[in-house]
Structure formats: C-alpha cells, structure tokens
Design a protein around this motif. Sequence first.
Motif, short mmCIF file in Angstrom:
data_model
loop_
_atom_site.label_atom_id
_atom_site.label_comp_id
_atom_site.label_asym_id
_atom_site.label_seq_id
_atom_site.Cartn_x
_atom_site.Cartn_y
_atom_site.Cartn_z
N TYR A 438 19.50 -7.46 43.72
CA TYR A 438 18.42 -8.08 42.94
C TYR A 438 17.79 -7.05 42.02
N HIS A 439 17.50 -7.45 40.80
CA HIS A 439 16.83 -6.54 39.87
C HIS A 439 15.65 -7.23 39.19
N CYS A 492 14.08 -1.78 35.85
CA CYS A 492 14.10 -2.50 37.11
C CYS A 492 12.92 -2.01 37.93
N VAL A 494 12.68 -2.26 41.16
CA VAL A 494 13.09 -1.65 42.42
C VAL A 494 13.06 -0.15 42.13
N HIS A 497 16.14 1.88 42.10
CA HIS A 497 17.09 1.58 41.02
C HIS A 497 16.65 2.25 39.71
N MET A 502 18.21 2.82 36.08
CA MET A 502 18.07 1.48 35.50
C MET A 502 16.75 1.36 34.72
CU CU Z 1 17.33 -3.09 40.34
#
Ligand code: CU
Length: 526
Positions: A438-439, A492, A494, A497, A502
């Motif tokens: 999931y992003h 992102c 997260v 990430h 990202m």
């Molecule tokens: Cu992500």
Amino acid sequence: EEAGVPDVVCSFMETVTAIVLAAMLLRRRGPRRHRGWVTRVAIAPVALLVALLTLVGSAAGAAAMPVAFKAAPAVPGEPSIPVTALTEAPGPQPVDRFTLTAEVRRIGGHEAWTFNGTVPGPELRVRQGDRVEVTLVNHLPAPTTVHWHGVPGLPDAEDGVAGLTQDAVPPGGRFVYDFVAREPGTYWYHTHQDTGGQLPLGLFGALVVEPRGGVAQARDHTVVLHQDGAAVAMNGVTGTLRLAARPGETVRLRLIDAVVPQMDGTPETPVLIGASYRVVALDGRDLDAPGLLGPERLVLGMGQRADLVFTMPMSGAVRLVDGEEHGKPSLLQRLFGGPTARFASALIGDGPAPAVPDLGRLPVFDPLHYGAPALDPITTHPADVTFPIVIDEAPGFRDGTIQLVHTIDGEAAPYVPPITVHEGELVRLHIVNRSGEYHPMHLHGHTMSAVARDGVPVRGSPIHLDTLLVGPHQTWDVVFLADNPGLWMLHCHVLLHARMGMSMTVDYAGVTTPFTMGSRSGNIPE
Ligand code: CU
Ligand code: C2O
C-alpha cells in the motif's frame, strides 16, 4: 553560487581530491631508480584500489542521505522566484498564536519527542479565515521542523520541508510559521526533518479549522490514531479513550491516521459501532450528499483523515475501534513473542457499550460509490498535462546497504525527475502501483480530485484528497489544479518507503530553493 551546490557535488569533489592525493603520495614513495614502466605497473593496481575504495565509500556516504532534489529546469528569460519569497501576504485577519516547543519527555517509561510535552502534541483549533501564527521552539537534541499536512493554499515558505522550503531549525533555535486557514477541515501537523526517525517518537498533532459559522454538531471530537510502541493508541490512550456526548446529541468525529505502518504499508481500518453515521469529509474536504452507513471498515492510509457524523442513541455509548481484537498471532510472534493484538477503542457517551462484531467480516467502505455526483470543474475539464507516476520496489543499493529500494518512475529520491508545472494548469497524474504494498501518496500544497480507480470512474460524490491510498497493483487517475506556486513534495506517507526512495517533487517552473539536503546541510526531509 555556493548555496545552490548540492551536497553530492561536494562528495564528488572530495573523491577527486582523495584520488589525486593518493596518486601523488604513491608517486613520491616510488624508488627513484625503478621509475618507469615497472613503477607504473606496481603502483597502478594500488592506486586503482584506493580510487575504487574511495569511490565506493563516497558513494555509500552520498547514498546514506538524500542530497537534493533535482532542480527544475530554469525558464530562459523568466525571472526565478526563491521559495523563501512565497510567504503569506500581510492581511487584516484575526491572528491565532501558538507556540510548539519540541522537547524530549519520558512518557510511560519511554523517551518521547514531543510538542509541548504530550503525544500527540496539542490540538490546534482555529476558525476559517484566521491567520495562524505558530512559533516552533526547538529544545530537542536534533534539528526539526513543522509541516502542515493537507492545509489548502498553504504558502510554500511555510511548508516545513527541511532542505526544500527551509533549513531544519537547530537545537536552541526557533522558527515562525504564518499562514491563513482558508478552508475548514481536519488537518494535522508533524515534523518533516528526519520524518522516519522523528515522527514515530511523537512529533505530530491535530490541526482543526472550524467553519466560519462554527461547527454544526453539538460535539466535535478529534481522534488521532497513532502508535504507542507496538500498540495502536487514540489521543495518547492505549486502553479505552473516553469522549463526552449526551443521548440525542449530534457528534462529529475527526479521525486522523498517524499510525506508522509496517513495511507493507497496511492501512488502519477504524469501525464505528452503535450508531449509523455519515462520512461527511475525507482529508478535511466535504463529500456531497453522504448516505447513512452501518458498521463498515473505513480504510485510512497514513496521513489520511475521515470525518464521521452521527446522532447519539437515546441510551448507551457508541464505540470506535481500530485494529484486530482477536488477531491471530503470526508465526514470528509465536516463535519470538511480541504483541498479538493491535487494538484501540474509544467510547463516546456513557452507558453500556455495544459489543464488537467480527471486524473481519464487515464490509469495507468504498468512497468511489458513496454520496451523490456533483459538478467538479477540476475533473470535467480536460487536463492540460498528464504525468505517469509508476511506483515500484526493487532490490538495490541505498543508505550504504542492499535493500528494497522504493522507486518512482524507476528512480529513487533524490533522483526522481520532478514534475514541472505552470500556474493555472490542470495536471493529471496516472498513478500505477507495480508493487504488492500500500502506498498513501501525499501531495503537498494541493488538492487532488480522484477521477478513476483501475479505470473505473468515480460514480458518487467528487473525492478531494491530499493523500491518496494506492492499493497493491492498483491504478489511480487524479487531477489537481496547479494554483499554489512552489516546490512541493509528492511522496509515499509510509515513512519507510519514503526514506527508501519513494519521494519526488512537483516544481513550478521558475521557482528555486536556496536550501540543500544531506550530511553537509543537516537537512533530511524523510
Ligand atoms: Cu509506500
Ligand atoms: Cu504528512 Cu510530506 O507529509
């Protein structure tokens, strides 16, 4: 131009200097009478080795921290505007003044990094149209910043991104943020310096902008979902959070997902039990004609918000839960111990609490088919430009180690080419998730209108977001109006990430930054 030289250039210069020095040293030590091809043959491998080691070391050092985002190409003949000039214009608005003191505190036996001594930090509540003036005072042993997540129309100089819109505020330093709260809604604030390291320690809080005419509901509660060690907490409470409401009253619950997800980015799934409710807003932006819902699992990626409105039953409490109460322990947990249930609960009102159903069997809330269609000029006009955003992961070298590098369009930060936009453009993003994670993709300073998911158009209310949850192998089309000049992060949420690459920027042509990132500057936005 000294200030504009990214740290990576310094590393490169260092490497070259080291090679030259090594070569000179080796030459001086060579015995005079053996000079010639023998010396060269003997020295060549050593020099090569030294050069190689220096290069690898330097590359590792350079990769250890993002250095700088690639600058937007200069517009020939057009003047450039530094981000520092993109501030809020003076105005007659009433001013709401706050001080956020970043400081280390021991909370429940842990060392926490806090704003004003609590986790979450204080809720900042202001009235639409007010001017918000926040003084950050840094009493931490490390530099820090404050980012205003999701605030529409935030001037870029107030965005709080270390190394892009400001230098991180050093220990003992202070910085004043100043912006107008133009749109009502549920937002939040958090550090944007070493975000992956600092935010999980507690540097975040809620920002609520009440509508000009006041909140329509009798009760207005904010619930920040966040981490407390391995557990999920609500407003700092790991047991049961208590929120006041009387029978028959209308209640607005502002949910903010500040839970740092695991590596796969799995979102939170809060459920409201004991009253039917409407999801009246996502990411602080109202939905049109939201219908009544029974117990459903809302899906919130980190950074996303949802506002629920319901009427208290004439007897008993209403319950908000998040996580899995009866979560089965994983194999790793069975072998090595550790928490088996990530479960947080809030009770709204008094009296008997409704039982928790089998959460895994509840339907999942889908915003694509919720509410009624309404005119959204952002999505009805054809976009001026379209950019593909391909998000993926692949093993690679970063931070001096082999890891799953998280990429956008095949590159990891800070080497993802920026999207360059011009003021007034309608910009379409075609987001493709090639990974099984999931992003929650967050765009600073702008509002994205969702157009379609996996090619299926939005059929319900227009959906306006600053953080878009992109599920495993999903595709999303979104459009935003480029109405806020600056250099803006698109990353992102997260935190792992983002740190693994990202992250990128949306650059308005002609806007420049005097700030850099990396070990030299001490600015680490992720
Ligand atoms: Cu992500
Ligand atoms: Cu909530 Cu770039 O941040």
